[in-house]
Design an enzyme around this catalytic site. Sequence first.
Site, mmCIF file in Angstrom:
data_model
loop_
_atom_site.group_PDB
_atom_site.id
_atom_site.type_symbol
_atom_site.label_atom_id
_atom_site.label_comp_id
_atom_site.label_asym_id
_atom_site.label_seq_id
_atom_site.Cartn_x
_atom_site.Cartn_y
_atom_site.Cartn_z
ATOM 1 C CB CYS A 128 2.084 -33.425 41.682
ATOM 2 S SG CYS A 128 1.156 -31.959 41.887
ATOM 3 C CG ASP A 320 1.288 -21.666 40.660
ATOM 4 O OD1 ASP A 320 1.285 -22.757 40.055
ATOM 5 O OD2 ASP A 320 2.028 -21.433 41.633
HETATM 6 C C1 UD1 Z 1 7.142 -23.911 42.452
HETATM 7 C C2 UD1 Z 1 5.869 -23.471 43.119
HETATM 8 C C3 UD1 Z 1 4.648 -23.860 42.296
HETATM 9 C C4 UD1 Z 1 4.786 -23.358 40.867
HETATM 10 C C5 UD1 Z 1 6.139 -23.776 40.279
HETATM 11 C C6 UD1 Z 1 6.381 -23.180 38.897
HETATM 12 C C7 UD1 Z 1 6.535 -23.613 45.441
HETATM 13 C C8 UD1 Z 1 6.343 -24.262 46.767
HETATM 14 N N1 UD1 Z 1 5.808 -24.094 44.431
HETATM 15 O O1 UD1 Z 1 7.114 -25.333 42.408
HETATM 16 O O2 UD1 Z 1 3.496 -23.296 42.891
HETATM 17 O O3 UD1 Z 1 3.750 -23.917 40.079
HETATM 18 O O4 UD1 Z 1 7.212 -23.352 41.129
HETATM 19 O O5 UD1 Z 1 6.296 -21.809 38.937
HETATM 20 O O6 UD1 Z 1 7.247 -22.653 45.332
HETATM 21 N N2 UD1 Z 1 11.714 -29.515 36.721
HETATM 22 C C9 UD1 Z 1 12.563 -30.441 36.168
HETATM 23 N N3 UD1 Z 1 13.541 -30.989 36.953
HETATM 24 C C10 UD1 Z 1 13.679 -30.662 38.258
HETATM 25 C C11 UD1 Z 1 12.814 -29.704 38.827
HETATM 26 C C12 UD1 Z 1 11.844 -29.148 38.027
HETATM 27 O O7 UD1 Z 1 12.451 -30.766 34.997
HETATM 28 O O8 UD1 Z 1 14.562 -31.211 38.916
HETATM 29 C C13 UD1 Z 1 10.641 -28.914 35.905
HETATM 30 C C14 UD1 Z 1 9.266 -29.308 36.411
HETATM 31 O O9 UD1 Z 1 8.861 -30.574 35.915
HETATM 32 C C15 UD1 Z 1 8.403 -28.188 35.890
HETATM 33 C C16 UD1 Z 1 9.351 -26.974 35.934
HETATM 34 O O10 UD1 Z 1 10.671 -27.504 36.033
HETATM 35 O O11 UD1 Z 1 8.091 -28.428 34.538
HETATM 36 C C17 UD1 Z 1 9.079 -26.037 37.076
HETATM 37 O O12 UD1 Z 1 9.227 -26.733 38.290
HETATM 38 P P1 UD1 Z 1 9.789 -26.037 39.594
HETATM 39 O O13 UD1 Z 1 10.176 -24.631 39.286
HETATM 40 O O14 UD1 Z 1 10.803 -26.928 40.203
HETATM 41 O O15 UD1 Z 1 8.499 -26.011 40.520
HETATM 42 P P2 UD1 Z 1 8.449 -26.145 42.094
HETATM 43 O O16 UD1 Z 1 9.614 -25.478 42.704
HETATM 44 O O17 UD1 Z 1 8.163 -27.538 42.478
#
Ligand code: UD1
Length: 433
Positions: A128, A320
Site C-alpha cells: 500500500c 486517517d
Molecule cells: C485499519 C483501517 C485503516 C486505519 C488503520 C489504523 C480498516 C478497513 N482500515 O487498517 O483505515 O488507517 O486501521 O487505524 O479498518 N501492524 C503490524 N503487524 C500486523 C498488523 C498491523 O505491525 O500484523 C501495524 C501496521 O503496520 C500499522 C499498525 O499496525 O503500523 C496499524 O495497522 P492496523 O491496525 O492493522 O490497520 P488496518 O486494520 O489494516
Amino acid sequence: MTATSAVSQEILNPHLCIEGRRRLQGVLKVSGAKNSALVLMTAGLLTDETVELTNVPNLTDISGMGRILSALGVEVHHSGDSVVLNAANLTSHEPPYELVNSLRASFFCIGSLLGRLGQARVPLPGGCRIGARPVVEHIRGLKALGALVSVEHGIVTASVKGSRKRLTGAPIVLDCPSVGATETLLMAAVLADGTTTIENAAQEPEVQDLANLLSQMGADISGAGGPVITIQGVERLHGVRNYPVIPDRIEAGTFLLAAAITRSPIRVEPVTPEHLSAVLQKLRDCGCQLEIDHRGISITPGDIQAVDITTQPFPGFPTDLQAPFMALMTTAKGTSVISEKIYENRLQHVAELQRMGASIRVEGSTAIVEGVSQLSSAPVTGSDLRAAAAMVLAGLAANGTTKVSGLKHLDRGYDNVEEKLNAVGANLKRQQS
Ligand code: UD1
C-alpha cells in the site's frame, strides 16, 4: 478494472474542480462508517441465515467487498443504504486475487471463513502506498486458535484439523493493537470451541461495532472497545435484520475540518462524539467552538492557531485524519508539528500541499507546518484516500480553482462528497478531462 478501462480512466483523468474561498453554511450529513461496514459484511459469512445491514455508505470499496463475497457464493443484495447477505450456500473458500488485492479489508474474511468452514485460502493483501501493512498478527493469532497456516506464492492457506473442523479458543496477546487482526480473530473465535482472550486488542469503535453485530447474531463477547476482549465460542450464529452501521467518524472529522479550514460555522450529524474525542480536543485547542448534543456537533471556527498532533491507536488522534488536519494547519497562525506514528509513508500529501503554497518541512515521519495567510489553487493529486480528502479541504480554502485528481481513492471512502459539500455552499464539479 479492465486494462482498457484503466487506460481510459488515465486519459480521461477524472477530477474535481473546486472553487475556493466560499463560505459554507448548513448541515453536513455523515454516512455509515466504511471501515465498519466492510468488516460487518465479512461477518455475514459466519451464518447460513440472512444478515441485513443498514446505513451502509455508497462507496466503491463496499461494492468491491460485495463482489468478493459473491465470488464465494454469498447472495448479496445492495440497494440504497442497505446490504442483505445470505451465505447459506458458500461455494468457495478462496476469494480471487484480483479482487482481494485492491481491497485490504477483504483479507479479514480469513477469520470468518475459517470459523464457518474450517478452511480458507486468501491472497495476501498487496502493498500500500502509505506503508507495508503486514498481516503477521492475524496469522499468529489464527495459529494460536489451532489453525494450520502456510504462506506460499502470496497466498495464505489456513485449515483446521479434526472431523469437526472447529478452531479451539486460546489466549492471544497481540504485539501491536492492530484493528484488522483484532477483527479477524474476533470473527474466528466466535465459533471456536472454548474461550479466547485477545489482549492488547484494538479499541477502535469499528471493533466494538463488529462485536455488537456478532453479539446480536448470538456470539458471546465481552470487553470489546477495551484492551482485553473475551470470547466464549458458541456452536452457531443466526441472522440479523436491520443492523445499522455506526456513523463514519473519519468522514465526520473531515467535515468538521472543512468547516474549520473555510472558517465557516457548520453542523455535522450524525456523530458519536466519543468516537472523535482526540480530534474534538485538537479542534478546540486550535480555536474552534464546539456545541455537542446527542445527534451531532455544531462547530464555529475562530482565528485558527497552530497545534501539534501525533497519530496513535484509538483513543488517540487517528492516522486517517492526519492529512486532512495538516491541510487545516497550513492555514493556521504559527507552527504545527505533525508526527505520523502509525504508517511509515503517510506524508505524501506534503508535496501536493506545497504546490498550493503551503510551507512544510519533513523530518523523518514528522512534518513541520508553518501556517501561511493564503493557499493558492493548483492541479494536485490525492495519492491515497485521506490524502485526496486533504486536497479537497485545501481546495475549499485556496484562492482560485483547484483541480484535484486521484478520485478513485476519494470514491473509496467518501460517499457523494461533492453533493454533500455543494449542499452547504461549496462549489465542486466533477469533470472527466
Ligand atoms: C485499519 C483501517 C485503516 C486505519 C488503520 C489504523 C480498516 C478497513 N482500515 O487498517 O483505515 O488507517 O486501521 O487505524 O479498518 N501492524 C503490524 N503487524 C500486523 C498488523 C498491523 O505491525 O500484523 C501495524 C501496521 O503496520 C500499522 C499498525 O499496525 O503500523 C496499524 O495497522 P492496523 O491496525 O492493522 O490497520 P488496518 O486494520 O489494516
